[in-house]
Write a protein that holds these residues in place. Structure first.
Motif, short mmCIF file in Angstrom:
data_model
loop_
_atom_site.label_atom_id
_atom_site.label_comp_id
_atom_site.label_asym_id
_atom_site.label_seq_id
_atom_site.Cartn_x
_atom_site.Cartn_y
_atom_site.Cartn_z
N ARG A 5 -5.25 -6.76 8.72
CA ARG A 5 -4.97 -6.79 7.29
C ARG A 5 -5.54 -8.11 6.80
O ARG A 5 -5.24 -9.16 7.34
N HIS A 71 -4.28 12.35 0.17
CA HIS A 71 -5.39 11.99 1.05
C HIS A 71 -6.26 13.22 1.19
O HIS A 71 -5.85 14.25 1.73
N TRP A 82 -9.83 8.80 10.33
CA TRP A 82 -10.81 7.85 9.81
C TRP A 82 -12.19 8.41 10.12
O TRP A 82 -12.50 8.67 11.29
N HIS A 120 -12.21 6.92 0.92
CA HIS A 120 -11.51 6.41 2.10
C HIS A 120 -12.49 5.56 2.91
O HIS A 120 -13.61 5.28 2.45
N HIS A 121 -12.07 5.14 4.12
CA HIS A 121 -12.89 4.19 4.89
C HIS A 121 -14.29 4.74 5.22
O HIS A 121 -15.20 3.98 5.54
N TYR A 166 -6.94 5.21 -5.13
CA TYR A 166 -7.09 4.46 -3.89
C TYR A 166 -8.60 4.31 -3.69
O TYR A 166 -9.33 5.30 -3.67
N ASP A 207 -6.47 -0.71 0.23
CA ASP A 207 -6.00 -0.76 1.61
C ASP A 207 -6.43 -2.07 2.27
O ASP A 207 -7.46 -2.64 1.91
N GLU A 252 4.33 2.76 8.35
CA GLU A 252 3.95 4.01 7.70
C GLU A 252 4.89 5.13 8.12
O GLU A 252 4.50 6.29 8.18
N ASP A 310 4.93 3.75 1.95
CA ASP A 310 3.96 4.84 1.99
C ASP A 310 4.09 5.59 3.31
O ASP A 310 4.12 5.00 4.39
N TRP A 317 -2.39 11.36 7.77
CA TRP A 317 -2.58 11.20 6.32
C TRP A 317 -3.43 12.32 5.74
O TRP A 317 -3.25 12.73 4.60
N ASN A 583 -6.33 4.49 12.86
CA ASN A 583 -5.07 4.13 12.21
C ASN A 583 -3.87 4.11 13.16
O ASN A 583 -2.73 4.26 12.74
N ASN A 586 -1.15 1.17 12.48
CA ASN A 586 -0.20 1.33 11.37
C ASN A 586 0.66 2.57 11.50
O ASN A 586 1.76 2.63 10.99
C1 FUL Z 1 -3.95 2.96 6.11
C2 FUL Z 1 -5.28 3.68 6.27
O1 FUL Z 1 -6.03 3.16 7.32
C3 FUL Z 1 -4.86 5.12 6.48
O2 FUL Z 1 -5.94 5.94 6.80
C4 FUL Z 1 -4.17 5.59 5.21
O3 FUL Z 1 -5.10 5.65 4.15
C5 FUL Z 1 -3.00 4.68 4.86
C6 FUL Z 1 -2.37 4.99 3.55
O4 FUL Z 1 -3.39 3.34 4.87
O5 FUL Z 1 -3.98 1.65 6.27
#
Ligand code: FUL
Length: 632
Positions: A5, A71, A82, A120-121, A166, A207, A252, A310, A317, A583, A586
């Protein structure tokens, strides 16, 4: 690759307003941020903390209580969590996409805002961005003329739903990712498109997951510019996670802290000085204590930065056919442990490949809605003077749940309290807690009571109890919501070698005992680890399950893996090359990997190619073989 992070350096301004409230703390309130003078004594520090209040945007956000996440993207079509960024846009074809159905379902379920993964990523944009060709415009969906963000906007307009977006800073497709100024420009352009062309956006979700670019360089994000763009284009939007209005709760799995302070000295990772301050105060995302008096004594600034929980209605997700939604009891527990713990719930409901919310999910959402309205609307409190800490109940009341709330527009004050009930045998303490904040839900064994009383035993300033309700609830029965997967019995498995060394059969017992509470740790010999096992006979194999440790310490968690099958332990068929447990830090749930089609084999080779933080060892809570044939 190191997954982290992102934390960067902060300058804080403080804005003092005069309180209009008649009750203390009299004097200034600090909207969102406050500085603590270095020479402040302990009472002054506590007093300042009591005066920090939410901004109007944060207040409106908190009052939503439940928000929804969608998602949806290329991962929906590749069955991954991912994407790598090299997916072919031709895979994206949600022929039945119905944003109206998404929003109608969510509105009926009680949600007031929906947040879509616009990118997304993997970098695939759900709107036809001019910044890249990796978008819906390159897909067969609606002959490249579609725009998921636009469809969602229109549905939100129709149903009066707020819209959040997002936008993943981490982008595994962008060629310029890691080349910081170039990518920052691209990201700024993407943000500008989204915040200019789709009407009002109420939450921007950044994120924190971040990896290296194709050049091996770590991207240094220009958060200050991103924030400026948001403030210019959508001044009312709250910014979440890497933003500074809404804080990630730190897991999560849908659980807020029992002690949840919305006022914290923790510095949002997108602000200058964050890393330095947070490490000095030992405040990481998962820290149990983010705002007690002990922490306040060391703080030099404070901010209103409330928690968002979340969690996904399913294990992953993104939508996967192999998964099913959580049970009603699980969702009720999540509601009570998030909204009921001074947090906003952000519940993910992933549309399927056809572009619709699955009926199993919408049924479950309606069950949750019904449970809340059946159990938490018939308030047993008959009479309460404004602000009083005593409430009279309706005659013959039985009660097992109390909902409390502070008027947070005047700050979060309560540090410790008890709740007592006047029963036919006299006053009896039925519940106690630490923080209250915007909302706190407490359950206790049912009692017959005519009155309830709150005793606040510790507070930062006189508490303003705005909500004081009582209910007699019935929790849904416990239900196991993990789809039973047929697993090959562990006792027949013999470990042949670990990292090329022959080992005694019992060497990896903790990994093969089908018991995730026991952990196996490999020798600390380097990046790659290889385990070969003999299943004892030929088995019809459908896949494997790697269960990572869940004790909050990610050390040893496998990130990149490969698994192979053989009938003689010499010639191997690689069943899954270069896979990754995306992921997994998390969301450390069991990671199921399925073969394209079931295969028969007696020997299994599991190779870990990298650990999440590049440590030289791996840990396995459980490694299981999924059998295609229940008779195996
Ligand atoms: C995470 C992401 O890496 C997951 O894929 C997802 O989007 C979640 C809400 O946050 O950190």
């Amino acid at each position: 690759m190191t997954l982290f992070r992102h934390l960067l350096p902060i300058a804080i301004s403080s804005l003092a307003l005069t309180s209009t409230a008649g009750t203390p703390p009299a004097g200034p309130l600090f909207v969102k941020e406050a500085i603590i003078p270095a020479d402040a004594d302990s009472l002054t520090r506590i007093d300042i903390a009591a005066r920090v209040v939410p901004s109007p945007g944060q207040m409106a956000w908190q009052e939503l209580e439940m928000t929804a996440f969608l998602h949806f993207g290329i991962n929906t079509f590749t069955d991954r969590e991912w994407g790598e960024g090299n997916e072919n846009p031709a895979l994206f074809n949600p022929v039945g996409l119905d944003a109206d159905q998404w929003v109608r379902t969510l509105r009926d379920a009680g949600f007031k805002m929906v947040i879509l993964t616009a990118k997304h990523h993997d970098g695939f944009c759900l709107w036809p961005s001019a910044t890249t060709s990796h978008t819906v415009a390159a897909s067969p969906w609606k002959d490249g003329q579609g725009d998921v963000v636009r469809d969602l906007r229109e549905a939100c307009n129709k149903y009066g739903m707020k819209l959040g977006l997002y936008l993943s800073p981490w982008d595994r497709n962008a060629e310029c990712y890691g080349d910081s100024p170039r990518y920052n420009q691209m990201f700024t352009n993407q943000l500008t498109e989204l915040l200019s062309n789709y009407g009002k956006v109420d939450e921007v979700w950044f994120d924190g997951a971040c990896g290296e670019g194709p050049n091996g360089k770590k991207q240094v994000y220009d958060w200050a510019t991103f924030k400026k763009v948001i403030r210019q284009l959508q001044p009312d939007a709250v910014t979440a996670i890497m933003g500074d209005d809404v804080r990630w709760v730190g897991n999560e799995n849908g659980t807020g802290r029992l002690t949840e302070w919305s006022v914290t000295p923790k510095v949002p990772g997108s602000l200058p000085g964050a890393e330095e301050t947070n490490s000095r105060l030992k405040l990481d995302d998962m820290a149990a204590d983010l705002g007690s008096r002990q922490i306040l004594m060391k703080a030099d600034s404070l901010r209103w930065w409330p928690s968002e929980v979340d969690v996904s209605i399913r294990p992953g997700w993104f939508y996967h056919d192999s998964e099913q939604p959580k049970s009603l009891r699980h969702l009720v527990d999540i509601y009570l442990n998030s909204v009921g713990r001074n947090s906003v719930l952000l519940l993910n409901v992933p549309p399927d490949r056809n572009g619709r919310i699955a009926s199993a999910d919408s049924t479950r959402l309606m069950e949750l809605r019904n449970w809340i309205s059946t159990n938490l609307t018939d308030n047993l409190v008959a009479k309460r003077e404004p602000h009083s800490l005593t409430a009279s109940l309706r005659p013959d009341s039985k009660v097992n749940c109390v909902v409390l709330g502070e008027d947070i527009s005047r700050g979060q004050h309560v540090e410790r309290f008890t709740v007592s009930a006047l029963t036919p045998d006299g006053w009896r303490q039925v519940a106690r807690g630490t923080t209250i904040g915007y909302k706190r839900i407490l359950h206790f064994p049912e009692v017959e009571a005519s009155q309830l009383r709150i005793d606040i035993t510790s507070q930062r300033a006189p508490a303003n109890i705005a909500t004081f309700c009582a209910y007699d609830t019935t929790l849904p029965p416990d239900a196991d919501d993990s789809r039973p997967t047929p697993v090959y019995p562990g006792e027949n498995i013999k470990v042949m070698s670990i990292d090329g060394q022959t080992v005694p059969v019992e060497a990896m017992a903790a990994a093969f005992d089908n018991d995730p509470s026991t952990l196996w740790t490999s020798p600390a010999t380097g990046k790659t680890h290889e385990i070969i096992v003999d299943l004892g006979k030929e088995v019809d194999i459908d896949g494997i399950i790697y269960t990572p440790r869940t004790d909050g310490n990610p050390d040893g968690t496998v990130f990149k893996y490969e698994f192979a099958l053989s009938n003689n332990a010499k010639d191997w068929n690689v069943a899954s090359r270069g896979g990754e447990f995306s992921n997994v830090v998390n969301n450390p749930i069991p990671q199921r990997v399925f073969l394209a089609s079931p295969a028969k084999a007696r020997y299994l080779r599991f190779t870990s190619r990298s650990e999440v933080n590049e440590l030289p060892f791996i840990t396995i809570a459980s490694l299981q073989v999924i059998t295609a044939n229940e008779n195996n």
